[in-house]
Write a protein that holds these residues in place. Structure first.
Motif, PDB file in Angstrom:
ATOM      1  N   SER A   1     -14.065-104.886  46.466  1.00 48.71           N
ATOM      2  CA  SER A   1     -13.151-105.742  47.120  1.00 48.71           C
ATOM      3  C   SER A   1     -13.035-105.542  48.645  1.00 48.71           C
ATOM      4  O   SER A   1     -13.162-104.146  48.938  1.00 48.71           O
TER       5      SER A   1
ATOM      6  N   GLN B   1     -15.579-117.636  38.179  1.00 47.39           N
ATOM      7  CA  GLN B   1     -14.825-118.746  38.547  1.00 47.39           C
ATOM      8  C   GLN B   1     -14.470-119.697  37.427  1.00 47.39           C
ATOM      9  O   GLN B   1     -13.224-120.171  37.262  1.00 47.39           O
TER      10      GLN B   1
ATOM     11  N   ASN C   1      -7.828-106.563  55.021  1.00 47.86           N
ATOM     12  CA  ASN C   1      -9.142-107.194  54.443  1.00 47.86           C
ATOM     13  C   ASN C   1      -9.979-106.780  55.606  1.00 47.86           C
ATOM     14  O   ASN C   1     -10.038-107.610  56.681  1.00 47.86           O
TER      15      ASN C   1
ATOM     16  N   GLU D   1      -9.036-112.922  44.179  1.00 45.29           N
ATOM     17  CA  GLU D   1     -10.033-112.495  45.056  1.00 45.29           C
ATOM     18  C   GLU D   1     -10.880-111.220  44.715  1.00 45.29           C
ATOM     19  O   GLU D   1     -12.173-111.041  44.798  1.00 45.29           O
TER      20      GLU D   1
ATOM     21  N   GLU E   1      -3.115-114.307  44.840  1.00 42.49           N
ATOM     22  CA  GLU E   1      -4.303-114.765  45.352  1.00 42.49           C
ATOM     23  C   GLU E   1      -5.450-113.849  45.527  1.00 42.49           C
ATOM     24  O   GLU E   1      -6.821-113.681  45.393  1.00 42.49           O
TER      25      GLU E   1
END
Length: 440
Positions: A267, A124, A284, A307, A303
């Motif tokens: 993921s 991050q 997702n 992720e 985005e």
């Protein structure tokens, strides 16, 4: 008158002979009666001795069997106590191992989560770095995010090519679509694929048959399959057609999903062709969000790229932690096994020492119970033992004490004591006594 005297003498002689005969007969009868009495008394004495011997033998047998019964009872009690001790020791060892495993699992659960959080924070910070510094792989966030964005955009929107034929087949696979929705359903319940069998095994036979799997399909959110589609899914999953959807068959299919349908390692976003609109979508499995290709916006795709980067960092950190955990577990098991072996050796050593101590005490009590006989036997044994030791030492000493030499003047051998220099033409008696078979 003369004849009368002769007759009287003859009568007296006959009378004397008769009296002698009667006396002899009486003596014979008395002798026979005495012999009969002695025989009866001897038979009575022999019968009494036999009765006493039989009674003594019966008592000895009874004492022997009583001793055997007591010995067997003691052995049974000892075996029972030994079995109880072994069971308690086994339970204690199992409890120690469970405690060790629980402490190890708790330690590594915390360590794994800490590593994942650290990897996520590092990733991050790298993504939010305004200077856009390269990471450990030497790549900046802007370059990597652009590459990932273009890759996802191509997979989502561009038409398939001949080189991607296998990927297109897997994206349209109903089995893959079902397993992706099943993963989402299990995640929301806090379960994994390993919990599938004992959660949805309705008849309790330990496996999931076709009917039970069809019942699972009716509970999947966001997807409705026809009977034909259900049959197709079961045919793809049940490769050996044994009527059971085994866990290893599901795991093999999940490997295929990770290879062709996932967007990034670790993921939750998966690709597949939506069954209702027949277009590629992204699903997702954590949040349940489904985005069709024509509804996907670049902002949302960026985005998702971010992720995926975070998920990949967590995935790599978790895999590294699990590798370290496996190595640490091997080391921990080795140490645990070594400690167990040490404990077993110490217990065995203690039992051997205890046996020696108990044996000494038993012998001491036996000597105290029969002191005179024990002392005499001990003295005899000591005398024999010391005599053997002395004879052994004396043999070696005598062998070195005398030597055999040759007298050149008299042309014969003589024997000499090397300590006193005494000489003798004859072999010493003590040497002949200790070495009788030696020709010297």
């Amino acid at each position: 008158h003369y004849e009368l005297v002769i007759k009287e003498q003859h009568a007296e002689a006959q009378a004397r002979e008769q009296q002698a005969m009667i006396k002899q007969m009486n003596e014979q009868v008395e002798a026979e009666l005495d012999a009969e009495r002695q025989r009866k008394e001897a038979a009575k004495i022999a019968a009494e001795e036999r009765r006493k011997a039989e009674k003594l033998k019966e008592k000895q047998q009874q004492a022997y069997w009583n001793a055997q019964r007591i010995k067997a009872q003691k052995n049974t009690e000892a075996k029972y106590l030994l079995q109880i001790q072994e069971d308690e020791r086994r339970k204690r060892v199992e409890a120690q191992r469970r405690d060790m495993e629980e402490r190890f699992a708790a330690k590594w659960a915390d360590a794994e989560e800490a590593r994942v959080e650290e990897a996520r924070a590092t990733k991050q910070a790298w993504m939010e770095d305004k200077e856009d510094k390269p990471d450990s792989d030497g790549e900046t966030f802007s370059n990597k995010s652009k590459k990932e964005f273009l890759s996802l955009q191509r997979k989502l929107r561009e038409p398939p090519t001949l080189e991607e034929k296998e990927r297109e087949i897997q994206l349209n696979s109903l089995a893959n679509i079902v397993l992706i929705h099943m993963e989402e359903m299990l995640y929301k319940k806090g379960l994994g694929l390993y919990d599938l069998e004992h959660t949805y095994d309705e008849d309790g036979n330990g496996v999931i048959d076709h009917e039970e799997f069809k019942h699972i399909l009716t509970k999947l959110p966001g997807i409705e399959l026809t009977a034909v589609q259900n049959k197709t899914v079961l045919a793809e999953l049940d490769k050996n057609n044994d009527g059971i959807v085994a866990l290893d068959e599901i795991e093999k299919q999940m490997v295929i999903i990770d290879q062709y349908c996932r967007t990034a390692p670790g993921s939750p976003w998966k690709f597949y062709v939506d069954t209702t609109e027949d277009v590629v979508c992204m699903h997702n499995t954590v949040t349940g969000e489904i985005i069709l290709d024509y509804k996907m916006r670049d902002k949302r795709l960026k985005e998702i790229v971010q992720e995926n980067m975070l998920a990949e960092a967590e995935f790599n950190a978790r895999n590294k932690a699990r590798e370290d955990r496996a190595a640490d577990w091997e080391h921990t098991e080795r140490d645990y096994g070594a400690r167990m072996m040490q404990g077993m050796f110490r217990r065995w050593q203690g039992r051997q020492l205890m046996k020696r101590e108990m044996k000494w005490k038993i012998e001491l009590r036996k000597k105290e119970s029969d002191k005179a006989e024990g002392d005499e036997a001990a003295c005899k044994l000591q005398a024999v033992y010391r005599g053997r030791l002395e004879r052994r030492s004396m043999r070696a000493w005598i062998a070195q004490l005398y030597c055999k030499r040759f007298d050149d003047r008299r042309q014969r051998f003589f024997y000499e004591n090397v300590y006193t220099q005494e000489k003798s033409w004859h072999r010493p008696f003590i040497h002949r006594r200790l070495f009788p078979e030696t020709q010297w």
